[in-house]
Scaffold this motif. Structure first.
Motif, PDB file in Angstrom:
ATOM      1  N   GLY A   1      28.639  25.770  51.091  1.00  0.00           N
ATOM      2  CA  GLY A   1      27.743  26.306  51.748  1.00  0.00           C
ATOM      3  C   GLY A   1      26.657  26.097  50.865  1.00  0.00           C
ATOM      4  O   GLY A   1      26.474  26.875  49.531  1.00  0.00           O
ATOM      5  N   ILE A   2      25.194  25.675  51.082  1.00  0.00           N
ATOM      6  CA  ILE A   2      24.109  25.854  49.714  1.00  0.00           C
ATOM      7  C   ILE A   2      23.167  26.566  50.555  1.00  0.00           C
ATOM      8  O   ILE A   2      22.452  25.821  51.201  1.00  0.00           O
ATOM      9  N   MET A   3      22.883  27.351  50.035  1.00  0.00           N
ATOM     10  CA  MET A   3      22.233  28.446  51.038  1.00  0.00           C
ATOM     11  C   MET A   3      21.531  29.903  50.610  1.00  0.00           C
ATOM     12  O   MET A   3      22.378  30.607  49.272  1.00  0.00           O
TER      13      MET A   3
ATOM     14  N   SER B   1      22.954  31.783  60.010  1.00  0.00           N
ATOM     15  CA  SER B   1      21.842  30.523  60.554  1.00  0.00           C
ATOM     16  C   SER B   1      20.217  31.518  60.087  1.00  0.00           C
ATOM     17  O   SER B   1      19.377  30.884  59.435  1.00  0.00           O
ATOM     18  N   LEU B   2      20.385  33.002  59.623  1.00  0.00           N
ATOM     19  CA  LEU B   2      19.247  33.372  60.275  1.00  0.00           C
ATOM     20  C   LEU B   2      18.750  33.054  58.541  1.00  0.00           C
ATOM     21  O   LEU B   2      19.261  33.623  57.410  1.00  0.00           O
ATOM     22  N   GLY B   3      17.933  32.725  58.848  1.00  0.00           N
ATOM     23  CA  GLY B   3      16.537  32.503  56.622  1.00  0.00           C
ATOM     24  C   GLY B   3      17.204  31.556  56.673  1.00  0.00           C
ATOM     25  O   GLY B   3      16.841  30.841  55.565  1.00  0.00           O
ATOM     26  N   ALA B   4      18.327  30.648  56.757  1.00  0.00           N
ATOM     27  CA  ALA B   4      18.115  29.212  56.448  1.00  0.00           C
ATOM     28  C   ALA B   4      18.323  27.941  57.823  1.00  0.00           C
ATOM     29  O   ALA B   4      17.338  27.359  56.740  1.00  0.00           O
TER      30      ALA B   4
ATOM     31  N   GLN C   1      24.127  38.390  53.361  1.00  0.00           N
ATOM     32  CA  GLN C   1      24.743  37.723  52.241  1.00  0.00           C
ATOM     33  C   GLN C   1      24.475  36.367  52.238  1.00  0.00           C
ATOM     34  O   GLN C   1      25.818  35.564  51.747  1.00  0.00           O
ATOM     35  N   LYS C   2      24.146  35.343  53.537  1.00  0.00           N
ATOM     36  CA  LYS C   2      24.055  34.459  53.265  1.00  0.00           C
ATOM     37  C   LYS C   2      23.108  33.267  53.728  1.00  0.00           C
ATOM     38  O   LYS C   2      22.279  33.676  52.552  1.00  0.00           O
ATOM     39  N   GLY C   3      22.173  32.962  55.157  1.00  0.00           N
ATOM     40  CA  GLY C   3      20.684  33.311  54.698  1.00  0.00           C
ATOM     41  C   GLY C   3      19.641  33.848  53.519  1.00  0.00           C
ATOM     42  O   GLY C   3      18.525  33.271  53.031  1.00  0.00           O
ATOM     43  N   LEU C   4      20.006  35.204  54.162  1.00  0.00           N
ATOM     44  CA  LEU C   4      18.759  35.835  53.557  1.00  0.00           C
ATOM     45  C   LEU C   4      19.056  35.731  51.798  1.00  0.00           C
ATOM     46  O   LEU C   4      17.763  36.757  51.367  1.00  0.00           O
TER      47      LEU C   4
END
Ligand code: PLP
Length: 368
Positions: A340-342, A174-177, A195-198
């Protein structure tokens, strides 16, 4: 041989890395105790405090390792064998279950509140469970990557606090997204990944302990994840481990990008690409698994249409269109794709590219 061509990473993570982050990875080396490195780490701590929206007095840093290492650091500093601490683990999917396992390994007495995969936890069920026994902790995954579900952390924390339990939140996806506000929601411990929202590579995982959690820390069994030793490195500049300079540069730069964009605009961007994807899938006759009220914007659990070979579609997307999407896990294996669109990958052009490729990949899979 190293890859030379690009893949569009639209799986559950890692997300694509921006050109600026990629360049940062190659900045000149500094050792883990170099004054330049220490100045960057001070910055990263401050950036993380802002991006988590951590309360005043929180301890924020990044654990060397992937999201699981931050999960382990969260548990290892709050629960110890023989401490007789009790935890209610809300399990809405694969990663909620991993948290429950981690708690058990570190000696907590764990009760699981199971929730059907694909649904968010009902706060009334949390209240009921907390009424049946006294708990020291509640653990919950904010964005359950295995199901595409968002759990209502803002509603759970007041219920837990009213019963005297601290809340440990997994914000890996969730962080950053999507909106997350540690201070406003009263989250006691929160951790994530890079490696996801950030939008950085994996390998450094943000974590934040609110003052409420710092007061209840236990003597940490793990050397590597001991918050006291980690703070002695991050704050007092004492050697603990050789943190990776390229990964620090990348995380620092990714956090700069987040703050330049602003969290609000970044959340809006993820919402917009989610809406575009849902509408496009709808036009193709495809559906998202969770109810719209509980859907993540950045991780879409797309139901595999009847009669479609899901693995063959993923293979066709990868080999013919250079697009990666993820498979379902556990009870949802074979039933969903995880799209995942992040991070920097959350663009309208990427959604269009996927929506254009998907019907062709389904056709290829039918003849595979
Ligand atoms: N928690 C959640 C919600 C996740 O989605 C993941 C990984 O996708 C993890 C924890 C573990 O993170 P990692 O694979 O970076 O160790």
């Amino acid at each position: 041989m190293l890859p030379t061509d690009d893949r569009l990473l639209l799986g559950p993570g890692p997300s694509p890395v921006s050109d600026r982050v990629r360049v940062a990875l190659g900045a000149p080396a500094r050792s883990h105790l170099d004054p330049d490195m220490m100045a960057i780490l001070d910055n990263v701590r401050a950036q993380l405090a802002r991006v988590f929206r951590a309360p005043a007095g929180a301890m924020t840093l990044a654990v060397s390792g992937t999201g699981t290492s931050a999960m382990e650091a969260a548990i290892a500093n709050m629960v110890a064998p023989g401490s007789n601490l009790r935890a209610l683990a809300i399990v809405t999917g694969y990663f909620g279950d991993r948290l429950a396992q981690m708690l058990t390994r570190y000696g907590a007495q764990v009760d699981v509140l199971p929730v059907e995969w694909g649904k968010a936890v009902d706060p009334a069920d949390v209240e009921r469970a907390l009424g049946q026994a006294s708990y020291d902790f509640v653990t919950v995954v904010h964005a359950e990557t295995s199901t595409g579900v968002r759990n209502p952390i803002d509603l759970i924390t007041p219920i837990a606090h009213a019963k005297g339990a601290l809340v440990i939140v997994d914000a890996v996806t969730s962080l950053g997204a999507i909106p997350l506000d540690m201070a406003a929601w009263g989250v006691d411990v929160c951790y994530s990944c890079s490696q996801k929202g950030l939008g950085a590579p994996s390998g450094l995982s943000p974590i934040a302990f609110a003052p409420s959690a710092l007061l209840k820390r236990v003597a940490c069994r793990s050397f590597y994840f001991d918050l006291a030793l980690l703070s002695s490195f991050w704050i007092d500049r004492k050697y603990h481990h050789t943190i990776s300079a390229p990964l620090v540069y990348a995380l620092h730069t990714a956090l700069e990008e987040v703050e330049e964009e602003t969290l609000e605009r970044r959340w809006d961007r993820h919402e917009a690409t989610h809406v575009q994807l849902v509408m496009g899938l709808d036009a193709l006759g495809m559906r998202i698994l969770p109810p719209s009220s509980a859907r993540l914007w950045n991780l879409n659990a797309v139901e595999v249409p009847a009669g479609v070979n899901e693995a063959a579609v993923r293979a066709a997307l990868l080999t013919q269109h250079q697009i990666e999407i993820g498979a379902g896990l556990g009870p949802l294996a074979g039933r969903i794709w995880r799209v995942g669109i992040m991070g920097s990958g959350a663009t309208s052009a990427n959604v269009t590219r996927l929506l254009d490729a998907l019907p062709a990949a389904i056709k290829t899979a039918a003849h595979a």
